[in-house]
Design a protein around this motif. Structure first.
Motif, PDB file in Angstrom:
ATOM      1  N   ASP A   1      -1.414  41.489 -40.460  1.00  0.00           N
ATOM      2  CA  ASP A   1      -1.175  41.292 -39.136  1.00  0.00           C
ATOM      3  C   ASP A   1       0.303  41.534 -38.555  1.00  0.00           C
ATOM      4  OD1 ASP A   1       0.838  38.674 -39.646  1.00  0.00           O
ATOM      5  OD2 ASP A   1      -0.606  38.334 -40.989  1.00  0.00           O
ATOM      6  N   TYR A   2       0.238  41.392 -37.197  1.00  0.00           N
ATOM      7  CA  TYR A   2       1.456  41.864 -36.490  1.00  0.00           C
ATOM      8  C   TYR A   2       2.731  41.193 -37.008  1.00  0.00           C
ATOM      9  CZ  TYR A   2       3.636  44.215 -32.606  1.00  0.00           C
ATOM     10  OH  TYR A   2       4.645  44.892 -31.527  1.00  0.00           O
TER      11      TYR A   2
ATOM     12  N   ARG B   1       6.215  42.780 -38.830  1.00  0.00           N
ATOM     13  CA  ARG B   1       7.442  42.648 -38.256  1.00  0.00           C
ATOM     14  C   ARG B   1       8.567  42.200 -39.293  1.00  0.00           C
ATOM     15  NH1 ARG B   1       5.535  40.312 -32.512  1.00  0.00           N
ATOM     16  NH2 ARG B   1       5.927  42.188 -31.113  1.00  0.00           N
TER      17      ARG B   1
ATOM     18  N   ALA C   1       3.351  37.183 -32.941  1.00  0.00           N
ATOM     19  CA  ALA C   1       2.497  38.310 -32.998  1.00  0.00           C
ATOM     20  C   ALA C   1       2.209  38.657 -31.471  1.00  0.00           C
ATOM     21  CB  ALA C   1       1.319  37.786 -33.597  1.00  0.00           C
TER      22      ALA C   1
ATOM     23  N   SER D   1       5.946  43.148 -27.689  1.00  0.00           N
ATOM     24  CA  SER D   1       7.262  43.416 -27.554  1.00  0.00           C
ATOM     25  C   SER D   1       8.124  43.334 -26.235  1.00  0.00           C
ATOM     26  CB  SER D   1       7.544  44.740 -28.493  1.00  0.00           C
ATOM     27  OG  SER D   1       7.263  44.459 -29.763  1.00  0.00           O
TER      28      SER D   1
ATOM     29  N   TRP E   1      10.372  39.239 -33.408  1.00  0.00           N
ATOM     30  CA  TRP E   1       9.144  38.926 -32.664  1.00  0.00           C
ATOM     31  C   TRP E   1       8.906  39.616 -31.100  1.00  0.00           C
ATOM     32  CZ3 TRP E   1       8.106  37.348 -37.170  1.00  0.00           C
ATOM     33  CH2 TRP E   1       8.533  36.412 -37.693  1.00  0.00           C
TER      34      TRP E   1
ATOM     35  N   SER F   1       5.154  48.963 -31.762  1.00  0.00           N
ATOM     36  CA  SER F   1       3.571  48.312 -31.600  1.00  0.00           C
ATOM     37  C   SER F   1       3.082  48.149 -33.170  1.00  0.00           C
ATOM     38  CB  SER F   1       2.589  49.343 -30.933  1.00  0.00           C
ATOM     39  OG  SER F   1       2.420  50.422 -31.785  1.00  0.00           O
ATOM     40  N   HIS F   2       2.124  47.259 -33.273  1.00  0.00           N
ATOM     41  CA  HIS F   2       1.370  46.955 -34.410  1.00  0.00           C
ATOM     42  C   HIS F   2       0.981  48.045 -35.190  1.00  0.00           C
ATOM     43  CE1 HIS F   2      -1.980  44.042 -36.336  1.00  0.00           C
ATOM     44  NE2 HIS F   2      -1.162  44.662 -37.147  1.00  0.00           N
TER      45      HIS F   2
END
Length: 386
Positions: free
Chosen positions: A6-7, A11, A246, A249, A336, A341-342
């Motif tokens: 997951d994002y 991060r 999540a 940005s 966060w 990007s993810h």
């Protein structure tokens, strides 16, 4: 496309990886800078200085890869951070790069001529190439903790407000100078423990260990002074409302305000973070014991632990903030809100999982092949030495 990580997790992983790269740079290129900063003081004649230079002569170029990797990782994983920090601290970066350029030139040209003045001048150039970056990196870290006067407009264009009021010297405040001195002492200690590993037993090595003892004491005292300053000066920033970890940005979706003592708040929430400042104090003590016991690897390990602890303390204190804004509460950069990007972070992680072990294995092999103690006698028999 649904990604397996997951994002938010990606991060955090990339926040940690950039920290690892910074620590790797400080450990590996740190002893290069520390050795250069010690050069005019631990070596009193040309042969001794050549011996000191050649303790890093075979590996210094490879160690700078950590600096390039760190900059590249920030550019790819944290584009907002790269844009704001590299433009805002441009003069400081220019000063660092100018000093770093002196190192390869000094290594290559110092012994090209036999004149005493020629070699002495290059020795001081090498000192500048080691001490100035060590100091300025710490000053830059202090400015990150203080915050920078930038803001974003509706198109996410960054603007600085009076950033260079007073010129480059405006970056040097009492607190940032304290951070710079912590950094310089930390890397001088790293350089002295490296000289303990690489020099044959003798007067030059003894001088280096003596400087290392005082550098270790300076790290302990200055690091403690930094804590006192943060604790009682009202320095700190805090995220006001919960931010979706999540989410997109966009730095403007978070609100961050100055708050006294906020840089110490994470240690109450996450007690395990105390390990970082503990290492910052324990590492120099271990280095002192290692030098006293004539255990060079223990001393070098203790110095390296101090680096891990001090840099880790900054990261733990600020998380999830990366760079706070002092002029706009909706422009600070967070883990966060400031990443790529993810999908970009995921692809970068896959590439890193493949190539970082290769880099580490290759680096370990190089050090194994090239490792050995240097003495003034080697200068007479090996024409390839500087």
């Amino acid at each position: 496309m649904e990604l397996p990580i997951d994002y938010m997790t990606l991060r955090v992983i990339w926040w940690g990886l950039v920290g690892v790269l910074l620590i790797g740079f400080a450990i590996m290129d740190g002893f290069d800078m520390g050795v250069a900063a010690l050069l005019p003081f631990v070596a009193k004649n040309d042969s001794e200085r050549r011996a000191v230079i050649n303790t890093v002569g075979a590996t210094w170029e490879g160690n700078q890869v950590w600096f390039i990797l760190g900059g590249g990782a920030v550019f790819a994983a944290w584009p907002f951070v790269y844009a704001v920090s590299f433009s805002g601290f441009y003069l400081a970066m220019f000063l660092v790069l100018t000093a770093l350029i002196l190192r390869p030139v000094g290594f290559k040209y110092r012994s090209k001529r036999p004149g005493k003045a020629w070699r002495r001048n290059w020795d001081w150039a090498l000192f500048a190439g080691g001490f100035i970056p060590a100091l300025v990196f710490g000053v830059a870290m202090g400015n990150v903790l203080q915050g920078a006067p930038f803001s974003f407009d509706s198109d996410l264009r960054a603007t600085y407000h009076d950033m260079f009021l007073g010129g480059l010297l405006g970056l040097f405040t009492p607190f940032t100078l304290l951070c710079g001195l912590v950094s310089a002492a930390m890397l001088v200690l790293q350089g002295s423990t490296w000289l303990g590993l690489k020099l044959e037993k003798g007067i030059v090595r003894d001088r280096a260990l003596r400087f290392g003892f005082f550098a270790a004491l300076a790290v302990i005292v200055l690091f403690a002074a930094g804590y006192v300053f943060v604790r009682f000066s009202g320095l700190g920033f805090s995220v006001v409302d919960a931010v979706n970890p999540a989410g997109a940005s966009n730095p403007t979706r978070a609100e961050v305000v100055p708050m006294a003592g906020a840089w110490l708040a994470n240690y109450s929430k996450y007690p395990w973070m105390w390990a970082a400042p503990a290492l910052g104090f324990v590492g120099p003590v271990v280095a002192i014991f290692g030098q006293r016991l004539r255990s060079d690897w223990l001393a070098f390990g203790g110095s390296s632990l101090a680096i891990v602890g001090i840099i880790g303390t900054v990261g733990c204190s600020m998380f999830p903030i990366i760079l706070p804004s002092t002029v706009d509460k909706h422009s600070s950069l967070l883990v966060w809100t400031a990443s790529s990007s993810h999908l970009t972070l995921f692809i970068m992680l896959l590439v890193t999982l493949v190539f970082l072990p290769i880099v580490l294995l290759y680096t370990a092999w190089v050090y194994k092949v090239l490792f050995g103690r240097i003495s003034t006698e080697h200068l007479k028999t090996n024409p390839d030495l500087y």
